[in-house]
Design a protein around this motif. Structure first.
Motif, mmCIF file in Angstrom:
data_model
loop_
_atom_site.group_PDB
_atom_site.id
_atom_site.type_symbol
_atom_site.label_atom_id
_atom_site.label_comp_id
_atom_site.label_asym_id
_atom_site.label_seq_id
_atom_site.Cartn_x
_atom_site.Cartn_y
_atom_site.Cartn_z
ATOM 1 N N ALA A 85 -0.297 -24.723 37.018
ATOM 2 C CA ALA A 85 -0.466 -26.101 36.559
ATOM 3 C C ALA A 85 0.008 -26.200 35.120
ATOM 4 C CB ALA A 85 -1.923 -26.529 36.664
ATOM 5 N N THR A 86 0.572 -27.345 34.766
ATOM 6 C CA THR A 86 1.034 -27.565 33.396
ATOM 7 C C THR A 86 0.531 -28.920 32.898
ATOM 8 O OG1 THR A 86 3.098 -28.539 34.191
ATOM 9 C CG2 THR A 86 3.106 -26.170 33.734
ATOM 10 N N ALA A 87 0.312 -28.989 31.600
ATOM 11 C CA ALA A 87 -0.112 -30.225 30.956
ATOM 12 C C ALA A 87 0.310 -30.148 29.489
ATOM 13 C CB ALA A 87 -1.617 -30.419 31.080
ATOM 14 N N GLU A 88 -0.049 -31.172 28.748
ATOM 15 C CA GLU A 88 0.273 -31.190 27.318
ATOM 16 C C GLU A 88 -0.991 -31.512 26.535
ATOM 17 O OE1 GLU A 88 2.882 -34.162 24.879
ATOM 18 O OE2 GLU A 88 4.227 -32.691 25.810
ATOM 19 N N VAL A 89 -1.301 -30.665 25.549
ATOM 20 C CA VAL A 89 -2.482 -30.857 24.712
ATOM 21 C C VAL A 89 -2.031 -30.913 23.254
ATOM 22 C CG1 VAL A 89 -4.694 -29.894 23.980
ATOM 23 C CG2 VAL A 89 -3.957 -29.647 26.366
ATOM 24 N N PHE A 90 -2.271 -32.055 22.608
ATOM 25 C CA PHE A 90 -1.851 -32.242 21.215
ATOM 26 C C PHE A 90 -0.373 -31.923 21.030
ATOM 27 C CE2 PHE A 90 -6.465 -30.924 20.467
ATOM 28 C CZ PHE A 90 -6.910 -32.234 20.505
ATOM 29 N N GLY A 91 0.434 -32.279 22.024
ATOM 30 C CA GLY A 91 1.870 -32.065 21.930
ATOM 31 C C GLY A 91 2.314 -30.656 22.256
ATOM 32 N N LEU A 92 1.369 -29.777 22.614
ATOM 33 C CA LEU A 92 1.701 -28.391 22.941
ATOM 34 C C LEU A 92 1.584 -28.168 24.451
ATOM 35 C CD1 LEU A 92 -0.278 -26.551 20.096
ATOM 36 C CD2 LEU A 92 2.175 -27.104 20.160
ATOM 37 N N PRO A 93 2.459 -27.312 25.019
ATOM 38 C CA PRO A 93 2.406 -27.067 26.465
ATOM 39 C C PRO A 93 1.205 -26.197 26.846
ATOM 40 C CG PRO A 93 4.070 -25.671 25.457
ATOM 41 C CD PRO A 93 3.573 -26.590 24.372
ATOM 42 N N LEU A 94 0.455 -26.667 27.836
ATOM 43 C CA LEU A 94 -0.676 -25.913 28.366
ATOM 44 C C LEU A 94 -0.333 -25.492 29.791
ATOM 45 C CD1 LEU A 94 -3.676 -24.927 28.332
ATOM 46 C CD2 LEU A 94 -4.263 -27.172 29.288
ATOM 47 N N ASP A 95 -0.392 -24.191 30.047
ATOM 48 C CA ASP A 95 -0.133 -23.649 31.382
ATOM 49 C C ASP A 95 -1.400 -22.975 31.890
ATOM 50 O OD1 ASP A 95 2.762 -24.202 31.494
ATOM 51 O OD2 ASP A 95 2.862 -22.748 29.858
ATOM 52 N N ALA A 96 -1.621 -23.126 33.179
ATOM 53 C CA ALA A 96 -2.796 -22.498 33.788
ATOM 54 C C ALA A 96 -2.404 -21.879 35.117
ATOM 55 C CB ALA A 96 -3.907 -23.529 34.002
ATOM 56 N N GLU A 97 -2.978 -20.741 35.411
ATOM 57 C CA GLU A 97 -2.812 -20.124 36.728
ATOM 58 C C GLU A 97 -4.049 -20.458 37.551
ATOM 59 O OE1 GLU A 97 -2.142 -15.776 38.852
ATOM 60 O OE2 GLU A 97 -1.547 -16.066 36.761
ATOM 61 N N LEU A 98 -3.831 -21.025 38.717
ATOM 62 C CA LEU A 98 -4.921 -21.510 39.547
ATOM 63 C C LEU A 98 -5.074 -20.659 40.808
ATOM 64 C CD1 LEU A 98 -3.935 -25.306 39.449
ATOM 65 C CD2 LEU A 98 -5.255 -24.023 37.754
ATOM 66 N N VAL A 99 -6.291 -20.662 41.349
ATOM 67 C CA VAL A 99 -6.566 -19.959 42.602
ATOM 68 C C VAL A 99 -7.363 -20.892 43.508
ATOM 69 C CG1 VAL A 99 -7.711 -17.999 43.696
ATOM 70 C CG2 VAL A 99 -6.583 -17.695 41.489
ATOM 71 N N PRO A 100 -6.844 -21.188 44.709
ATOM 72 C CA PRO A 100 -7.599 -22.038 45.630
ATOM 73 C C PRO A 100 -8.711 -21.249 46.296
ATOM 74 C CG PRO A 100 -5.591 -21.314 46.685
ATOM 75 C CD PRO A 100 -5.550 -20.782 45.275
ATOM 76 N N ARG A 101 -9.762 -21.950 46.707
ATOM 77 C CA ARG A 101 -10.864 -21.278 47.410
ATOM 78 C C ARG A 101 -11.490 -22.254 48.400
ATOM 79 N NH1 ARG A 101 -15.501 -23.262 44.930
ATOM 80 N NH2 ARG A 101 -15.156 -24.020 42.804
ATOM 81 N N ALA A 102 -12.102 -21.667 49.414
ATOM 82 C CA ALA A 102 -12.826 -22.471 50.405
ATOM 83 C C ALA A 102 -14.165 -22.883 49.826
ATOM 84 C CB ALA A 102 -13.035 -21.654 51.681
ATOM 85 N N GLU A 103 -14.457 -24.167 49.924
ATOM 86 C CA GLU A 103 -15.702 -24.686 49.364
ATOM 87 C C GLU A 103 -16.342 -25.640 50.381
ATOM 88 O OE1 GLU A 103 -15.699 -27.404 45.875
ATOM 89 O OE2 GLU A 103 -16.609 -25.696 44.836
ATOM 90 N N GLY A 104 -16.795 -25.059 51.485
ATOM 91 C CA GLY A 104 -17.434 -25.874 52.514
ATOM 92 C C GLY A 104 -16.441 -26.793 53.188
ATOM 93 N N ARG A 105 -16.517 -28.075 52.888
ATOM 94 C CA ARG A 105 -15.617 -29.057 53.484
ATOM 95 C C ARG A 105 -14.641 -29.607 52.440
ATOM 96 N NH1 ARG A 105 -17.295 -30.610 58.512
ATOM 97 N NH2 ARG A 105 -16.549 -32.756 58.364
ATOM 98 N N SER A 106 -14.258 -28.753 51.523
ATOM 99 C CA SER A 106 -13.247 -29.118 50.539
ATOM 100 C C SER A 106 -12.523 -27.865 50.066
ATOM 101 C CB SER A 106 -13.872 -29.847 49.343
ATOM 102 O OG SER A 106 -14.711 -28.972 48.611
ATOM 103 N N ILE A 107 -11.337 -28.069 49.493
ATOM 104 C CA ILE A 107 -10.586 -26.984 48.870
ATOM 105 C C ILE A 107 -10.859 -27.041 47.375
ATOM 106 C CG2 ILE A 107 -8.298 -26.038 48.406
ATOM 107 C CD1 ILE A 107 -7.345 -27.343 51.003
ATOM 108 N N GLY A 108 -11.493 -26.017 46.847
ATOM 109 C CA GLY A 108 -11.763 -25.952 45.415
ATOM 110 C C GLY A 108 -10.638 -25.233 44.695
#
Length: 228
Positions: free
Chosen positions: A136-159
């Motif tokens: 995932a990518t976003a911008e914080v105070f004009g700086l690039p923010l990158d995140a590595e995400l991991v999906p997981r099973a959360e009952g009746r939703s994808i967390g």
């Protein structure tokens, strides 16, 4: 008993057994069509009748007993809460023959394309799959923010869990992010409340261009509830 009588008896028995086999196969085919149609009309998001295969032999005795040992159903696509599930395979055990159709045990596997999921759910970040990882990518105070995400099973939703943050090329802890950013990321979840009653997600992994999901359940209701 002479040879001719023995041969005659074998022929008669063979005809009877063959007739019973044909009758059983016909009844099985009719039942598969009926189950497919009831699933199509009874479940939300299923526009076309699935392919249904009933296991176990003979079928007629299972039907008379009110319980079919195994049922397999496949569908190219099912839409759940606006999310497209593709290549859906459902394995059922202990399926009742009376309404409401229920299964003692159920297991479903499906592929959830990321592109379709992003169209159905408003996520706060630009999300993509890069080299087999969810990022995932976003911008914080004009700086690039990158995140590595991991999906997981959360009952009746994808967390979605956050593995790492990188701000302007430097790895930082979630607590060092500006107030509200990490909370917003931690709150990412994709609801799938439209799954049949009694079934929940048990595994979600990154796969190809989306997620491979597995859901299981017991005493699963396979028909849509009707208003009383």
């Amino acid at each position: 008993m002479g040879a001719r009588a023995v041969i005659g008896t074998v022929v008669v028995v063979g005809v009877l057994v063959g007739g019973a086999y044909v009758a059983d196969g016909f009844a099985r085919g009719e039942a598969e069509d009926r189950v497919a149609e009831e699933l199509r009309t009874g479940l939300d998001g299923l526009d076309e009748s699935p392919e249904v295969t009933i296991g176990g032999f003979p079928f007629i005795t299972q039907y008379l007993a009110g319980r079919i040992s195994t049922v397999n159903a496949t569908a190219q696509e099912v839409t759940v809460d606006g999310v497209s599930l593709q290549d859906v395979v459902v394995d059922l055990e202990g399926v009742t023959t009376e309404s409401p159709i229920t299964a003692e045990d159920a297991r479903m596997t499906a592929h959830v394309p990321l592109a379709g999921l992003l169209e159905a759910v408003d996520l706060p970040l630009e999300v993509a799959i890069v080299d087999g990882a969810l990022t995932a990518t976003a911008e914080v105070f004009g700086l690039p923010l990158d995140a590595e995400l991991v999906p997981r099973a959360e009952g009746r939703s994808i967390g979605i869990d956050i593995e790492t943050f990188t701000l302007a090329g430097a790895t930082i802890a979630a607590e060092d992010l500006p107030a509200g950013i990490s909370d917003q990321l931690d709150a990412i979840a994709i609801p799938l409340d439209g799954l049949p009653e009694g079934i929940e997600l048990t595994e979600v992994v990154v796969d190809r261009d989306g997620f491979a999901v597995t859901a299981t359940g017991s005493d699963v209701v396979l028909e849509r509830a009707t208003a009383g």
